[in-house]
Design a protein around this motif. Structure first.
Motif, PDB file in Angstrom:
ATOM      1  N   GLN A   1      86.485 135.188  94.608  1.00 26.11           N
ATOM      2  CA  GLN A   1      85.944 134.426  93.486  1.00 26.11           C
ATOM      3  C   GLN A   1      85.849 135.290  92.239  1.00 26.11           C
ATOM      4  O   GLN A   1      86.150 134.844  91.134  1.00 26.11           O
ATOM      5  CB  GLN A   1      84.563 133.874  93.828  1.00 26.11           C
ATOM      6  N   GLY A   2      85.427 136.533  92.409  1.00 23.74           N
ATOM      7  CA  GLY A   2      85.329 137.448  91.268  1.00 23.74           C
ATOM      8  C   GLY A   2      86.693 137.718  90.657  1.00 23.74           C
ATOM      9  O   GLY A   2      86.837 137.770  89.430  1.00 23.74           O
TER      10      GLY A   2
ATOM     11  N   GLN B   1      85.380 136.326 100.448  1.00 24.12           N
ATOM     12  CA  GLN B   1      85.323 135.142  99.596  1.00 24.12           C
ATOM     13  C   GLN B   1      84.674 135.462  98.248  1.00 24.12           C
ATOM     14  O   GLN B   1      85.124 134.995  97.203  1.00 24.12           O
ATOM     15  CB  GLN B   1      84.546 134.012 100.296  1.00 24.12           C
ATOM     16  N   HIS B   2      83.621 136.279  98.271  1.00 22.25           N
ATOM     17  CA  HIS B   2      82.941 136.659  97.028  1.00 22.25           C
ATOM     18  C   HIS B   2      83.875 137.494  96.153  1.00 22.25           C
ATOM     19  O   HIS B   2      83.940 137.304  94.940  1.00 22.25           O
ATOM     20  CB  HIS B   2      81.657 137.427  97.353  1.00 22.25           C
ATOM     21  N   GLN B   3      84.602 138.402  96.768  1.00 22.47           N
ATOM     22  CA  GLN B   3      85.548 139.235  96.034  1.00 22.47           C
ATOM     23  C   GLN B   3      86.682 138.373  95.464  1.00 22.47           C
ATOM     24  O   GLN B   3      87.119 138.574  94.335  1.00 22.47           O
ATOM     25  CB  GLN B   3      86.120 140.313  96.950  1.00 22.47           C
TER      26      GLN B   3
ATOM     27  N   ALA C   1      82.386 136.416 104.182  1.00 24.01           N
ATOM     28  CA  ALA C   1      81.648 136.106 102.955  1.00 24.01           C
ATOM     29  C   ALA C   1      81.961 137.135 101.870  1.00 24.01           C
ATOM     30  O   ALA C   1      82.107 136.780 100.690  1.00 24.01           O
ATOM     31  CB  ALA C   1      80.147 136.063 103.241  1.00 24.01           C
ATOM     32  N   ARG C   2      82.072 138.396 102.242  1.00 21.13           N
ATOM     33  CA  ARG C   2      82.397 139.447 101.276  1.00 21.13           C
ATOM     34  C   ARG C   2      83.792 139.224 100.688  1.00 21.13           C
ATOM     35  O   ARG C   2      83.995 139.355  99.481  1.00 21.13           O
ATOM     36  CB  ARG C   2      82.321 140.813 101.959  1.00 21.13           C
TER      37      ARG C   2
END
Length: 165
Positions: free
Chosen positions: A153-154, A149-151, A146-147
């Motif tokens: 997306q950013g 994927q979040h990175q 999840a980390r």
């Protein structure tokens, strides 16, 4: 007992291969079942007059012996060098064992393709596949995924906002 045998018996099994205890036992049990099926089908395959069947059957019995020596050396106490071979097999990486077991299981099938060679070597081949899956490593945890994927997306948002149109 030679010094090589005592040195091999004193060293513990490597724990850095990323395999859990239950997966290691699953691979060992699959190796034993693969050895039993190879030996049984190999002897049955030798009961013929076709030379290719006999050669495939002898190879299957040899594969069974190698599986027993590498996976369960206590079954081969009458063989003096069994502990040395088992110690060397334990030092192999999982991908090396996978390649070795799958290759030994495929050779009789290529030599003489029939029902006995196919199903006699299936479990030995499955043992190689299990070791191959172990070489891929452990599955990642959900938090790390999840980390990432979040990175990701950013980073994509930064690229789209900063790109000239």
């Amino acid at each position: 007992m030679s010094s090589e045998e005592t040195g091999a018996a004193a060293k513990p099994a490597p724990e850095d291969d990323g395999m859990t205890w239950w997966y290691r036992w699953l691979c060992k049990i699959a190796g034993v079942l693969g050895g039993i099926s190879c030996a049984t089908a190999g002897v049955w395959n030798c009961v013929t007059i076709n030379p290719l069947n006999i050669a495939a059957g002898v190879w299957m019995v040899l594969t069974a012996c190698v599986l027993f020596l590498c996976e369960v050396p206590f079954c081969c106490q009458f063989v003096e060098f069994a502990n040395v071979i088992a110690a060397r097999a334990d030092r192999l990486k999982p991908w090396q064992k996978a390649l070795f077991y799958c290759g030994m299981a495929l050779f009789p099938i290529i030599l003489r393709f029939n029902f006995t060679t196919l199903f006699g070597n299936a479990i030995a081949f499955a043992t190689g596949v299990l070791y191959g899956l172990a070489s891929l490593g452990k599955k990642g945890d959900a938090v790390t995924y999840a980390r990432l994927q979040h990175q990701k997306q950013g980073d994509e948002e930064k690229m789209t906002n900063g790109a000239p149109e």
